[in-house]
Write an enzyme that holds these catalytic residues in place. Structure first.
Site: not given
Ligand SMILES: *Cc1c(COP(=O)(O)O)cnc(C)c1O
Length: 425
Positions: A247, A285-286, A323, A327, A353-354, A381
């Site tokens: 997150g 982390p993503g 995105r 969002y 077309c949006e 993402y």
């Molecule tokens: C999406 C997700 C993450 C990663 O979130 P980021 O904001 O990209 O770091 C970690 N854990 C779970 C369970 C998620 O669904």
């Protein structure tokens, strides 16, 4: 000659008036592979990972890259080679880990809606942990494990009910969210898990949201989770690991989240103070590992001046970069080779077309048709959320490593999009 960079993206720099990804001018990549084109920097991914690794130095810890942020095989290889495990949210993502030769034991499986088929496949593969999100999922998982004559390693995802102060669509740890087991129900859920023969309790986890730019929600969530660890272990159920989710945000527009190593120094102080410093820690982390490791190159097709607005129409669209439409997210959009000319104010839009198909609003740009623009901070993402709406093939992806460009995904062709379709007779 001067070098300029944007705040979060030191591996993308303008030198001799040209945007480079590490050592390569991105315009050359656009010529070679076409546009729209995602360009990633391997060094940037490894630098982002290194910040977490510094933060956890000397601790028992496992970093599981949340691959839904960018699940391209070449990207997964970078993280697997650097020692990461993976946080997956579907059976499809598990197949991707297996396809790169990743270790199933380093996989944790999150998500509110795992199917029996996905559970069975993950058990056969031997994944490290199921992050279970509801009490009914516990029952089903125990049943599937029983039918396979094995036990499923489980962690329960708790919903700590803290406000991550982010966009409502990407906040996941509040009472009204579909994610996790409510704080008040957690102990009962652990008792049930400990009783079920097909399950083996191994940990606890939480994940409170995405694009978090402040450390206080993490500190609050840690307190809430550790309160639960106290209670669960007092009930005689030991927990091997504690997983604090992902997150952490990135700098898209001048809002700087804490650096991963600094955030973790703060969190580890709390963990130590509460006596859990020697526990195995996991994180997921993503975005913070890949978001600023990528840009999307797009060519200006047309300039369309209007009474109220000017439009800059480019060849990338909401299907490639969802995105902003989803969002109202902000991505900086910058010329690959800045012109020394007067700027005009444009909405940067795609061909779909949006009316929702916009990439940036009210951007001051000096551009002409044929120019290349870079949509910045597009590593997370974007490609993983890309669709084929309007029968638009998805872009190619290139991973730059120093002076080398690896094509990690070919551009889709219309025939790829029609594969599997059948005429009626
Ligand atoms: C999406 C997700 C993450 C990663 O979130 P980021 O904001 O990209 O770091 C970690 N854990 C779970 C369970 C998620 O669904």
């Amino acid at each position: 000659m001067s070098t300029t960079t944007t705040p979060g993206q030191p591996f993308f720099a303008w030198r001799q008036g040209q945007l480079h990804a590490e050592d390569l001018p991105v315009a050359d990549l656009a010529r070679r592979y076409g546009t729209p084109l995602f360009v990633y920097s391997k060094a940037s991914m490894l630098a982002a990972l290194a910040a977490y690794q510094r933060g956890f130095a000397g601790r028992k810890s496992k970093i599981c890259y949340a691959m839904k942020a960018n699940s391209s095989l070449g990207v997964l290889q970078v993280f697997a080679q650097a020692g990461c495990g993976f946080d997956i949210v579907s059976g499809g993502e598990l197949e991707r880990v297996l396809a790169i030769g990743g270790k199933a034991a380093d996989v944790i499986f999150s998500g509110v809606g795992k199917t029996r088929v996905e559970m069975a496949r993950a058990l056969e593969a031997g994944i490290g942990c199921f992050n279970v999100e509801s009490e009914s999922e516990l029952e089903v998982l125990a049943e599937v494990a029983g039918a396979h004559g094995c036990t499923a390693p489980v962690s329960i995802r708790v919903n700590p009910n803290v406000d991550p102060k982010t966009h409502p669509y990407i906040s996941t740890g509040l009472k009204g969210n579909k994610f996790g087991v409510a704080h008040e129900r957690t102990l009962a859920a652990y008792r049930r898990a400990a009783d079920l023969r097909g399950l083996r309790v191994v940990g606890i986890d939480c994940h409170i949201g995405s694009q978090i730019t402040d450390s206080s929600p993490y500190l609050d969530a840690m307190d809430r989770v550790l309160d639960l660890v106290d209670a669960i272990e007092a009930a005689g159920i030991p927990l091997q690991h504690i997983d604090f989710g992902g997150g952490l945000g990135i700098d898209y527009q001048g809002v700087q989240p804490p650096a991963a190593d600094q955030l973790w120094a703060q969190l580890l102080r709390k963990l130590d103070a509460r006596g859990y410093g020697d526990r195995e820690l996991m994180i997921e982390p993503g975005r913070s590992l890949v978001g600023n490791a990528g840009v999307c190159l797009t060519e200006v097709l047309y300039l369309k001046p209007g009474e109220q607005k000017n439009f800059c129409i480019v060849d990338a669209a909401m299907n490639d970069l969802p995105r902003p439409a989803m969002y109202e997210a902000y991505h900086a959009i910058l010329p690959v080779a800045p012109r020394d000319a007067a700027e005009a104010r444009y909405d940067v839009v795609g061909p779909v077309c949006e009316s929702g198909d916009w990439l940036g609003r009210n951007r001051d740009l000096a551009v002409q048709p044929g120019d290349l623009l870079a949509v910045m901070s597009a590593g997370a993402y974007c490609m993983s959320m890309a669709s084929n709406y309007n029968t638009r093939p998805r872009p190619a992806e290139v991973l730059v490593d120093g002076g080398h460009a690896h094509l990690i995904r070919e551009r889709e062709q219309p025939a790829d999009l029609m594969r599997g379709e059948r005429l009626v007779g």
